[in-house]
Design a protein around this motif. Sequence first.
Motif, PDB file in Angstrom:
ATOM      1  N   THR A  67       0.865  -1.177   0.000  1.00 57.92           N
ATOM      2  CA  THR A  67       0.000   0.000   0.000  1.00 57.92           C
ATOM      3  C   THR A  67       0.894   1.216   0.000  1.00 57.92           C
ATOM      4  O   THR A  67       2.087   1.128   0.299  1.00 57.92           O
ATOM      5  CB  THR A  67      -0.907   0.041   1.247  1.00 57.92           C
ATOM      6  N   TYR A  70       1.119   6.807  -5.006  1.00 58.34           N
ATOM      7  CA  TYR A  70       1.794   7.000  -6.280  1.00 58.34           C
ATOM      8  C   TYR A  70       1.312   8.338  -6.813  1.00 58.34           C
ATOM      9  O   TYR A  70       0.102   8.547  -6.953  1.00 58.34           O
ATOM     10  CB  TYR A  70       1.480   5.881  -7.276  1.00 58.34           C
ATOM     11  N   PHE A  75      -2.927   4.025  -3.067  1.00 60.55           N
ATOM     12  CA  PHE A  75      -3.119   2.788  -3.820  1.00 60.55           C
ATOM     13  C   PHE A  75      -2.921   1.583  -2.924  1.00 60.55           C
ATOM     14  O   PHE A  75      -2.328   1.657  -1.851  1.00 60.55           O
ATOM     15  CB  PHE A  75      -2.141   2.702  -5.009  1.00 60.55           C
ATOM     16  N   GLY A  77      -1.862  -2.636  -3.963  1.00 63.19           N
ATOM     17  CA  GLY A  77      -1.502  -3.438  -5.122  1.00 63.19           C
ATOM     18  C   GLY A  77      -0.572  -4.571  -4.767  1.00 63.19           C
ATOM     19  O   GLY A  77      -0.403  -4.926  -3.595  1.00 63.19           O
ATOM     20  N   GLN A  96       1.449  -3.646  -9.661  1.00 67.29           N
ATOM     21  CA  GLN A  96       0.140  -3.708 -10.305  1.00 67.29           C
ATOM     22  C   GLN A  96      -0.868  -3.212  -9.284  1.00 67.29           C
ATOM     23  O   GLN A  96      -1.020  -3.796  -8.212  1.00 67.29           O
ATOM     24  CB  GLN A  96      -0.193  -5.149 -10.714  1.00 67.29           C
ATOM     25  N   PHE A  97      -1.554  -2.106  -9.600  1.00 72.26           N
ATOM     26  CA  PHE A  97      -2.549  -1.557  -8.681  1.00 72.26           C
ATOM     27  C   PHE A  97      -3.835  -2.377  -8.728  1.00 72.26           C
ATOM     28  O   PHE A  97      -4.235  -2.861  -9.793  1.00 72.26           O
ATOM     29  CB  PHE A  97      -2.880  -0.105  -9.040  1.00 72.26           C
ATOM     30  N   ASP A  98      -4.501  -2.482  -7.592  1.00 74.52           N
ATOM     31  CA  ASP A  98      -5.807  -3.146  -7.547  1.00 74.52           C
ATOM     32  C   ASP A  98      -6.838  -2.343  -8.336  1.00 74.52           C
ATOM     33  O   ASP A  98      -7.669  -2.904  -9.041  1.00 74.52           O
ATOM     34  CB  ASP A  98      -6.287  -3.309  -6.106  1.00 74.52           C
ATOM     35  N   GLN A  99      -6.801  -1.038  -8.190  1.00 77.32           N
ATOM     36  CA  GLN A  99      -7.677  -0.117  -8.914  1.00 77.32           C
ATOM     37  C   GLN A  99      -6.789   0.933  -9.587  1.00 77.32           C
ATOM     38  O   GLN A  99      -5.826   1.400  -8.972  1.00 77.32           O
ATOM     39  CB  GLN A  99      -8.644   0.597  -7.956  1.00 77.32           C
ATOM     40  N   VAL A 101      -5.064   4.298 -10.754  1.00 81.75           N
ATOM     41  CA  VAL A 101      -4.824   5.529 -10.013  1.00 81.75           C
ATOM     42  C   VAL A 101      -4.793   6.695 -10.993  1.00 81.75           C
ATOM     43  O   VAL A 101      -4.081   6.645 -11.992  1.00 81.75           O
ATOM     44  CB  VAL A 101      -3.484   5.426  -9.247  1.00 81.75           C
ATOM     45  N   SER A 114      -2.513   1.700 -14.188  1.00 85.50           N
ATOM     46  CA  SER A 114      -2.826   0.423 -13.541  1.00 85.50           C
ATOM     47  C   SER A 114      -1.579  -0.288 -13.064  1.00 85.50           C
ATOM     48  O   SER A 114      -1.629  -1.091 -12.134  1.00 85.50           O
ATOM     49  CB  SER A 114      -3.573  -0.494 -14.509  1.00 85.50           C
ATOM     50  N   ARG A 115      -0.468  -0.006 -13.738  1.00 87.07           N
ATOM     51  CA  ARG A 115       0.788  -0.657 -13.394  1.00 87.07           C
ATOM     52  C   ARG A 115       1.910   0.348 -13.575  1.00 87.07           C
ATOM     53  O   ARG A 115       1.940   1.070 -14.569  1.00 87.07           O
ATOM     54  CB  ARG A 115       1.014  -1.871 -14.292  1.00 87.07           C
ATOM     55  N   MET A 139       5.821   3.227  -0.726  1.00 87.63           N
ATOM     56  CA  MET A 139       5.095   1.982  -0.509  1.00 87.63           C
ATOM     57  C   MET A 139       5.621   1.254   0.712  1.00 87.63           C
ATOM     58  O   MET A 139       6.764   1.457   1.131  1.00 87.63           O
ATOM     59  CB  MET A 139       5.157   1.077  -1.729  1.00 87.63           C
TER      60      MET A 139
END
Length: 149
Positions: A67, A70, A75, A77, A96-99, A101, A114-115, A139
């Motif tokens: 977490t 970014y 985020f 991921g 790789q983000f879950d959702q 950004v 997304s990544r 992170m």
Amino acid sequence: MTLANIAELKNQAKRLRNALAENGQPLSHAQALELVSKQHGFKDWNTACASARNPSPRAFMVGDRVTGTYMQQVFAGEIRGLSKVGRHDHIRVDVQFDQPVDVVTFDSFSSYRSRVSCVVDEDGIAVKKTSNGEPYLRMKIATADPKHQ
């Protein structure tokens, strides 16, 4: 950042070899070991082994849930790739983000990621900064227990 132990590297090579074989791309175990070594930023298997034999604390691993922020956006991921960068304690991390950004601060448009790939120090803070002086990425390992965050 240091490398996983030798047994884990061999397991990674075995998983890589099996995955490629399923796709009709046979690979010898030695070739798989060399590829895994390169994925971790080493010249070859022997160099990776030398580093793996002298373990030190490891901050991040491929597959870790992370977490953070970014471009100052929150985020969650998963780390999808890691490699050493130069002689410093810097690593290139692919997240790789879950959702997705939104990295644009203007109200008139958006740009979603997304990544991302970013060079970070051993604390998970990006080496490069935005124009306002904030690191691109911050992170940390996600914990399952909210009391530990």
